[in-house]
Motif scaffolding. Structure first.
Motif, short mmCIF file in Angstrom:
data_model
loop_
_atom_site.label_atom_id
_atom_site.label_comp_id
_atom_site.label_asym_id
_atom_site.label_seq_id
_atom_site.Cartn_x
_atom_site.Cartn_y
_atom_site.Cartn_z
N GLY A 145 16.01 -7.00 1.14
CA GLY A 145 15.50 -6.77 -0.21
C GLY A 145 14.27 -5.87 -0.23
O GLY A 145 14.26 -4.83 -0.91
N PRO A 146 13.21 -6.23 0.50
CA PRO A 146 12.02 -5.37 0.53
C PRO A 146 12.32 -3.96 1.04
O PRO A 146 11.74 -2.99 0.55
N TYR A 147 13.23 -3.83 1.99
CA TYR A 147 13.54 -2.52 2.57
C TYR A 147 14.10 -1.57 1.52
O TYR A 147 13.63 -0.44 1.34
N PHE A 148 15.11 -2.05 0.78
CA PHE A 148 15.73 -1.17 -0.20
C PHE A 148 14.92 -1.05 -1.48
O PHE A 148 15.16 -0.15 -2.29
N ALA A 149 13.96 -1.93 -1.68
CA ALA A 149 12.99 -1.74 -2.76
C ALA A 149 11.94 -0.71 -2.34
O ALA A 149 11.36 -0.01 -3.18
N HIS A 150 11.69 -0.61 -1.04
CA HIS A 150 10.65 0.28 -0.52
C HIS A 150 11.10 1.74 -0.51
O HIS A 150 10.29 2.64 -0.75
N ILE A 151 12.38 1.99 -0.24
CA ILE A 151 12.85 3.37 -0.09
C ILE A 151 12.55 4.22 -1.32
O ILE A 151 12.00 5.32 -1.21
N PRO A 152 12.88 3.78 -2.55
CA PRO A 152 12.57 4.62 -3.72
C PRO A 152 11.07 4.86 -3.90
O PRO A 152 10.68 5.85 -4.54
N GLU A 153 10.24 3.97 -3.38
CA GLU A 153 8.79 4.15 -3.50
C GLU A 153 8.27 5.25 -2.58
O GLU A 153 7.14 5.70 -2.73
N LEU A 154 9.10 5.67 -1.62
CA LEU A 154 8.68 6.68 -0.65
C LEU A 154 9.19 8.07 -0.99
O LEU A 154 8.91 9.02 -0.27
#
Length: 229
Positions: A145-154
């Protein structure tokens, strides 16, 4: 449920975060050549190699270690996934509360890699080895969950879709590689030792790559409105 002021603050903060990226041309090729996208793709390849090697071969490992039939083997092999559900829920809640996505990814992968190595060291002590596999299984699933939430933030908004597609594609290749290589190593060495070391190395490398991924520098607007940071 937000009032007008809160809505505007949130939108302004998201826009400010986007200004932290270099100007994008909207080119898919540019997105696929991005340093972060390349690193995330390699990371997810290694992560998937470990997790799919685990998924496809755990029942065989359990059967060989316990000598149980297919029914009991299936029940025992389900234990890591029960713990994985709990870990995913807890980690997702922590990630949302703190907003620190990366810190909810790499520690789990690190512990998962160490647990795989511990299973290798445990050798024929099945109960110890299996307990460590339970830890490894939970740790591999918890960061999703955190990983795929993090990608768009990068990434800039116009690069997010092709970039996530590339990351997922490399993950699919890693899934095939993991299930194939683990089986090949088990057959070649007539043991699970080499495959445990392979999965441990892949997860440890995936954890290390997280430190190479660079988040955009926050703008002053982002700093003033940490609600979305």
């Amino acid at each position: 449920w937000l009032n007008d002021t809160e809505k505007r603050t949130l939108l302004d903060t998201l826009d400010a975060e986007q200004r932290g990226f270099q100007k994008s041309t909207g080119s898919y090729l540019q997105a696929l050549r991005s340093r972060n996208v390349v690193l995330l793709s390699i990371q997810y390849f290694l992560w998937s190699l470990g997790i799919y090697g685990f998924v496809f071969w755990l029942p065989s490992i359990v059967k060989n270690g316990t000598g149980q039939g297919i029914g009991s083997t299936g029940l025992i092999a389900a234990i890591p996934y029960a713990f994985a559900v709990i870990a995913m829920l807890i980690n997702g809640r922590v990630s949302d509360k703190t907003g620190r996505r990366a810190r909810c990814v790499w520690p789990w992968l690190l512990v998962g890699g160490l647990a795989f190595y511990g299973s290798y060291v445990a050798g024929d002590h099945f109960l110890v080895a299996f307990a460590l596999l339970v830890v490894a299984g939970a740790c591999m699933y918890a960061p999703y969950g955190p990983y795929f939430a993090h990608i768009p933030e990068l990434l800039p908004r116009d690069q997010a879709a092709p970039s996530i597609a590339l990351v997922n594609s490399l993950g699919a290749v890693g899934g095939f590689a993991g299930s194939y290589l683990v089986g090949w190593l088990n057959g070649l060495t007539n043991s699970t030792d080499a495959s445990f070391l392979l999965m441990a190395a892949c997860l440890l490398a995936a954890a290390a790559i997280m430190f190479l991924v660079k988040a955009p520098k926050p703008t002053s607007a982002t700093a003033n409105h940490p609600v979305a940071a």
